[in-house]
Design an enzyme around this catalytic site. Structure first.
Site, PDB file in Angstrom:
ATOM      1  N   CYS A  26       0.787  -1.241   0.000  1.00  0.00           N
ATOM      2  CA  CYS A  26       0.000   0.000   0.000  1.00  0.00           C
ATOM      3  C   CYS A  26       0.822   1.295   0.000  1.00  0.00           C
ATOM      4  O   CYS A  26       0.461   2.229  -0.735  1.00  0.00           O
ATOM      5  CB  CYS A  26      -1.025  -0.007   1.124  1.00  0.00           C
ATOM      6  SG  CYS A  26      -0.573  -0.872   2.608  1.00  0.00           S
ATOM      7  N   ARG A  76       7.522 -11.282   4.806  1.00  0.00           N
ATOM      8  CA  ARG A  76       7.240 -11.110   6.224  1.00  0.00           C
ATOM      9  C   ARG A  76       8.060 -12.135   7.012  1.00  0.00           C
ATOM     10  O   ARG A  76       8.066 -13.311   6.676  1.00  0.00           O
ATOM     11  CB  ARG A  76       5.745 -11.278   6.513  1.00  0.00           C
ATOM     12  CG  ARG A  76       4.903 -10.207   5.823  1.00  0.00           C
ATOM     13  CD  ARG A  76       3.428 -10.344   6.065  1.00  0.00           C
ATOM     14  NE  ARG A  76       2.675  -9.359   5.279  1.00  0.00           N
ATOM     15  CZ  ARG A  76       1.348  -9.287   5.234  1.00  0.00           C
ATOM     16  NH1 ARG A  76       0.619 -10.153   5.919  1.00  0.00           N
ATOM     17  NH2 ARG A  76       0.763  -8.368   4.488  1.00  0.00           N
ATOM     18  N   ASP A 106      -2.992  -7.402  -4.841  1.00  0.00           N
ATOM     19  CA  ASP A 106      -3.385  -6.176  -4.164  1.00  0.00           C
ATOM     20  C   ASP A 106      -4.042  -5.183  -5.125  1.00  0.00           C
ATOM     21  O   ASP A 106      -3.789  -5.213  -6.325  1.00  0.00           O
ATOM     22  CB  ASP A 106      -2.136  -5.514  -3.575  1.00  0.00           C
ATOM     23  CG  ASP A 106      -2.355  -5.050  -2.155  1.00  0.00           C
ATOM     24  OD1 ASP A 106      -3.510  -4.803  -1.794  1.00  0.00           O
ATOM     25  OD2 ASP A 106      -1.362  -4.949  -1.410  1.00  0.00           O
ATOM     26  N   GLN A 118       0.774 -10.919  -3.267  1.00  0.00           N
ATOM     27  CA  GLN A 118      -0.577 -10.448  -2.971  1.00  0.00           C
ATOM     28  C   GLN A 118      -1.205  -9.867  -4.227  1.00  0.00           C
ATOM     29  O   GLN A 118      -0.569  -9.081  -4.938  1.00  0.00           O
ATOM     30  CB  GLN A 118      -0.550  -9.359  -1.900  1.00  0.00           C
ATOM     31  CG  GLN A 118      -0.490  -9.876  -0.483  1.00  0.00           C
ATOM     32  CD  GLN A 118      -0.701  -8.759   0.521  1.00  0.00           C
ATOM     33  OE1 GLN A 118      -0.202  -7.642   0.355  1.00  0.00           O
ATOM     34  NE2 GLN A 118      -1.425  -9.036   1.592  1.00  0.00           N
ATOM     35  N   HIS A 174      -5.476  -0.835  -4.825  1.00  0.00           N
ATOM     36  CA  HIS A 174      -5.801   0.340  -4.017  1.00  0.00           C
ATOM     37  C   HIS A 174      -6.649   1.274  -4.860  1.00  0.00           C
ATOM     38  O   HIS A 174      -6.275   1.618  -5.978  1.00  0.00           O
ATOM     39  CB  HIS A 174      -4.527   1.014  -3.523  1.00  0.00           C
ATOM     40  CG  HIS A 174      -3.704   0.099  -2.666  1.00  0.00           C
ATOM     41  ND1 HIS A 174      -2.631  -0.621  -3.157  1.00  0.00           N
ATOM     42  CD2 HIS A 174      -3.844  -0.270  -1.363  1.00  0.00           C
ATOM     43  CE1 HIS A 174      -2.137  -1.370  -2.196  1.00  0.00           C
ATOM     44  NE2 HIS A 174      -2.845  -1.175  -1.103  1.00  0.00           N
ATOM     45  N   LYS A 209     -12.841  -3.420   8.076  1.00  0.00           N
ATOM     46  CA  LYS A 209     -12.761  -4.219   6.859  1.00  0.00           C
ATOM     47  C   LYS A 209     -13.886  -5.252   6.800  1.00  0.00           C
ATOM     48  O   LYS A 209     -14.447  -5.641   7.822  1.00  0.00           O
ATOM     49  CB  LYS A 209     -11.407  -4.915   6.763  1.00  0.00           C
ATOM     50  CG  LYS A 209     -11.048  -5.773   7.959  1.00  0.00           C
ATOM     51  CD  LYS A 209      -9.670  -6.414   7.815  1.00  0.00           C
ATOM     52  CE  LYS A 209      -9.341  -7.263   9.040  1.00  0.00           C
ATOM     53  NZ  LYS A 209      -8.154  -8.111   8.839  1.00  0.00           N
ATOM     54  N   HIS A 259      -8.245  -0.621   0.362  1.00  0.00           N
ATOM     55  CA  HIS A 259      -7.264  -1.686   0.151  1.00  0.00           C
ATOM     56  C   HIS A 259      -8.085  -2.952  -0.089  1.00  0.00           C
ATOM     57  O   HIS A 259      -9.021  -3.222   0.676  1.00  0.00           O
ATOM     58  CB  HIS A 259      -6.401  -1.937   1.390  1.00  0.00           C
ATOM     59  CG  HIS A 259      -5.739  -0.729   1.959  1.00  0.00           C
ATOM     60  ND1 HIS A 259      -4.376  -0.568   1.967  1.00  0.00           N
ATOM     61  CD2 HIS A 259      -6.240   0.372   2.587  1.00  0.00           C
ATOM     62  CE1 HIS A 259      -4.059   0.578   2.566  1.00  0.00           C
ATOM     63  NE2 HIS A 259      -5.181   1.162   2.950  1.00  0.00           N
TER      64      HIS A 259
END
Length: 585
Positions: free
Chosen positions: A288, A317, A337, A335, A339, A418, A464
């Site tokens: 992000c 991670r 992802d 991911q 945005h 979320k 997100h």
């Protein structure tokens, strides 16, 4: 069946086992029941901690002897005996000094250490069932009689407080239910899950490998890359259709960026770091902040909004080695992802679009799902007004789609609430994959702006969202969901060409070429083996179609196609043309 749940403030309410809080209270009480049984059987044992987990419970002990799997049976029987006594649970408050004195009297050094770590004015509650009392924040079910079915599943080693510098304890895992039939169903699911274990199937099918040289860093093998690329191609087609723009952001960015975003304060312990020219950098644990920099790379107008930026971002991670599990829990993953930057008026329409896109994807793979609304956690940023606006927007969007949801109190992201999408696989397990997170905070922290219709500067609001979640984990879920028998469109190898003998190898190569030209993923088995051997090998590889070629097929320029999903008899379609085979694919 309704059961009473007792919170640590003395509040009692009724709920069903299917409700998350009730289920967790049920399993938490089962953990205490386990500790009570152990103390009655082996009084010199020291109790550490015993929480409810996603499926069941565990408790960590230090036994005064070498504990083995065969000891579980006696403990399990004692747990059933105690549960059958219908012990009512009581909750009461105790001062820190009294708590320490009680634990010292009981010889529970681990409990003493935990209490000593609390502040002087900490509110300490105890739950008591029969003669067993333990300090705990709860909640718990009101009576042990609700626990009708118990099974202790396994033992494992666990360091005290998760620190490898501390001593190793014995962890006992268990499961319990209010009905015997539910336990029977769960144990059947566990057996089925063993057969479907993605680590075993991933190796057998040549999809991925985990290497000692990179714990938690999966290696995708050729067939695994085919599968991964099919998922990516499908993802890209959907996102082009839905007007997303794909971007790619760097894998490593400066510490200052992560401090601005808030990740340095909230995720520092799982971030890999490095130093470049004397400056601190971090390998991204999420994409992000990079997406925010792309948004700010040029001036923005309200006419551009909503701006949907999608990224297949490789993130890292630093997971503890004991938590790594095949593709389900890794240290490096991709991911899917995205945005979305938008105005306040666009919030609900955009949430709706994302929810419908997630629904479309899950239906494609045959998954049903349920939704959780995760609200503000204790460790969060932003004003109450922003959180209330964001939470209400998620609720309104869900309601407008007639999308049922349950509330998961305090489990939101640190920057916003979320909607979490939990898909259900073919043997009834649930997996949290998709999420829609509404964020007022990052745009403010980065000073993001757009010029409105009034010519003034305004701050965008950010969504997100992920659909697969982690591609690696989603692949692991798919392997287990299908038990490796992927539908034709997903199968890394859709057809295996099996010439009966060398005489038909040329015709086999001709069919292989035609398959490739038609976009069918095919392989040919030219080994000097009997047909039965080749068929069994293809079946083990779970290939959807086996094309058998002999004299008859070669002469007539036809195919004999054996179907993977036709059962043990192996239904065979004889004498079909290549064009007819294409229609099957």
């Amino acid at each position: 069946m309704k059961m009473k749940v007792l919170r640590n403030n003395g509040e009692v309410y009724e709920g069903n086992f299917e409700e998350k809080e009730v289920r967790q209270a049920f399993w938490h009480t089962s953990a205490h029941l386990l500790a009570q049984a152990v103390k009655e059987l082996y009084p010199d044992t020291k109790c550490a901690t015993g929480p409810a987990i996603e499926n069941g419970f565990y408790y960590d002990f230090r036994f005064p002897f070498s504990f083995e799997e065969e000891n579980l049976k006696a403990i399990e029987e004692k747990m059933r005996e105690i549960a059958g006594e219908s012990l009512s649970l009581q909750v009461y408050s105790v001062s820190r000094q009294e708590s320490l004195a009680y634990m010292e009297e009981q010889g529970e050094s681990y409990k003493q250490e935990l209490i000593e770590g609390l502040s002087e004015d900490a509110a300490i509650t105890f739950y008591k069932q029969g003669g067993y009392a333990e300090f705990c924040k709860g909640p718990h079910i009101g009576n042990t009689s609700y626990i009708k079915a118990i099974k202790l599943l396994s033992i494992a080693g666990a360091y005290w407080r998760g620190d490898e510098k501390n001593e190793m304890l014995t962890r006992i895992y268990g499961i319990s239910f209010p009905k015997q039939s539910e336990l029977k169903e769960y144990l059947h699911m566990l057996e089925e899950a063993k057969k479907r274990d993605h680590r075993k199937l991933g190796k057998e099918l040549g999809l991925f490998a985990m290497m000692e040289e990179g714990p938690g860093f999966p290696f995708f093998l050729p067939k695994g890359m085919v599968l991964k690329n099919i998922l990516i191609d499908y993802w890209r087609k959907l996102h082009i259709r839905e007007d997303y723009q794909e971007i790619s952001t760097p894998i490593m960015l400066t510490r200052k960026l992560w401090e601005t975003s808030g990740h340095w304060d909230h995720y520092r312990e799982i971030m890999y770091t490095s130093v470049v020219d004397g400056a601190d950098y971090a390998i991204k644990p999420m994409s992000c902040p990079g997406g925010m920099l792309v948004y700010q790379s040029e001036p923005r107008s309200y006419r551009e909004l909503p701006l949907r930026l999608a990224e297949l971002g490789l993130v890292h991670r630093n997971e503890k080695s004991g938590q790594l599990h095949g593709l389900m829990r890794v240290s490096a993953f991709t991911q899917d992802d995205a945005h979305i930057f938008m105005t306040e008026e666009q919030i609900i329409p955009e949430i709706r679009k994302v929810a419908l896109l997630i629904q479309e994807v899950y239906e494609k793979f045959g998954f049903s799902y349920f939704v959780e609304l995760s609200t503000r956690p204790e460790n969060s940023i932003g004003s109450e007004a922003d959180w209330e606006l964001a939470t209400n927007a998620l609720i309104q969007a869900a309601q407008s789609l007639e999308l049922p949801y349950v509330v998961n109190e305090g489990d939101g992201a640190f920057y916003g609430p979320k909607l979490d999408f939990h898909l259900k696989d073919s043997i009834g397990r649930t997996w949290q994959c998709g999420t829609i997170q509404l964020d007022f905070q990052l745009p403010a922290r980065f000073g993001a702006e757009y010029i409105g219709a009034d010519g003034q500067k305004h701050r965008p609001i950010m969504i997100h969202r992920v659909i697969y979640g982690s591609l690696e984990r989603f692949i692991g879920i798919l392997i287990e969901h299908y038990a490796g028998r992927f539908p034709v469109w997903l199968a890394p190898v859709q057809a295996k060409i099996l010439p009966i003998s060398d005489k038909y190898s040329d015709y086999g190569r001709e069919i292989l070429q035609k398959c490739r030209e038609a976009g069918i993923r095919a392989e040919i088995d030219l080994r000097d083996e009997k047909l039965g051997y080749k068929i069994r090998a293809a079946q083990l590889e779970k290939v959807p179609y086996m094309i058998v070629l002999g004299e008859k097929e070669c002469s007539a320029k036809t195919l004999s196609v054996r179907l993977r999903d036709a059962g043990e008899a192996g239904e065979q379609l004889a004498g079909i043309s290549f064009e007819e085979f294409l229609e099957m694919c």
